[in-house]
Design an enzyme around this catalytic site. Sequence first.
Site, short mmCIF file in Angstrom:
data_model
loop_
_atom_site.label_atom_id
_atom_site.label_comp_id
_atom_site.label_asym_id
_atom_site.label_seq_id
_atom_site.Cartn_x
_atom_site.Cartn_y
_atom_site.Cartn_z
N HIS A 34 0.83 -1.21 0.00
CA HIS A 34 0.00 0.00 0.00
C HIS A 34 0.87 1.26 0.00
O HIS A 34 0.54 2.25 -0.65
CB HIS A 34 -0.90 0.02 1.23
CG HIS A 34 -1.88 -1.11 1.30
ND1 HIS A 34 -1.78 -2.14 2.20
CD2 HIS A 34 -2.99 -1.37 0.56
CE1 HIS A 34 -2.79 -2.98 2.03
NE2 HIS A 34 -3.53 -2.54 1.04
N LYS A 150 -1.44 -6.92 -8.12
CA LYS A 150 -1.61 -8.25 -7.50
C LYS A 150 -3.04 -8.73 -7.68
O LYS A 150 -3.29 -9.91 -7.88
CB LYS A 150 -1.24 -8.21 -6.02
CG LYS A 150 -1.29 -9.59 -5.35
CD LYS A 150 -0.90 -9.55 -3.90
CE LYS A 150 -2.05 -9.07 -3.05
NZ LYS A 150 -3.14 -10.09 -2.95
N GLN A 154 -9.36 -7.84 -10.60
CA GLN A 154 -10.03 -6.66 -10.06
C GLN A 154 -9.63 -5.41 -10.82
O GLN A 154 -10.48 -4.59 -11.20
CB GLN A 154 -9.67 -6.50 -8.58
CG GLN A 154 -10.14 -5.20 -7.95
CD GLN A 154 -9.72 -5.10 -6.50
OE1 GLN A 154 -10.32 -5.72 -5.65
NE2 GLN A 154 -8.69 -4.30 -6.22
#
Length: 333
Positions: A34, A150, A154
């Site tokens: 993140h 990753k 999505q």
Amino acid sequence: MTAALLSTAEELHARVRHGRRAVVMTMGALHEGHATLIRTARELAGPGGEVVVTVFVNPLQFGAGEDLDRYPRTLEADLKLAEQAGADVVFAPSVDEVYPGGEPQVRVSAGPMGARLEGASRPGHFDGVLTVVAKLLHLSRPDVALFGQKDAQQLALIRRMVRDLNFGIEIVGVPTVREEDGLALSSRNRYLSPDERRTALALSRALFAGRDRHAAQEALRARAREVPSTRARAEALSAIGESRAAADAHAVATAAPGGPAAVRAAARQVLDEAVRLDPPLQLDYLALVDPSDFTEIGDGFTGEAVLAVAARVGTTRLIDNLPLTFGSLGAAS
């Protein structure tokens, strides 16, 4: 720099905007992956822009028996990491703020692509993902939004939604961040015991085996194209010992199984061995797909592809993937 912690869209909309707003969407439990997204967002927003990190554990994308209740909530630590990585705002809304009328009756459908691979294993998952992403894009009103590669399926679906529904927002994919042993960073890694973690390494090893097989195959084919086409040239090369190497390259490149089938086989071998470990790897899927629709590619395929794997180790489900390029030398990592 101190990041502002906001919990309502009204607070976020009240901020005076200068330059570009870049948004990084998370479910919290932030880690170095993140942080990489946030640092990239900072670069894209520029010194005069604004970086917003959303922290929201979305109940719509968890199916029956999944880990919604035990999903880690670490807002204080998340705020600190976001600040250090360059965020201006951490937007952490409540469920009531995101879904003020309760569970939404109208949702975004992920369509056929959302029913494959992850969607087949987790029915309705991508409908929940796209619905919350659409909501958070409307609430945060960014110019650009960043997502990790990753979660390749999505990312592909978000790009398709933004394009198909004319959101007018730039979507940027950021490469997967890995730990030193190759395991892709994930908030779920913390659930793994030491023995389970050793088994989980089979996911990245399988992907690397497929990538290496592909790279070797492409190199051999390139070497085969250099094989002398005339006897005179072959005799000249033999004087410096190159003819045998050329012949070997030609034989391997033409006789050995190649293309997508070879990549799948190399990855599958690693996963088959991991099934016999203690604790064992429980494979969900291994796929080599076209990222435009996540259908399996055939032997004559050329262009960008994604080698993807999903498996369960103990009670923890993990995913990983690598991009590959067919029809040109080498493989993207």
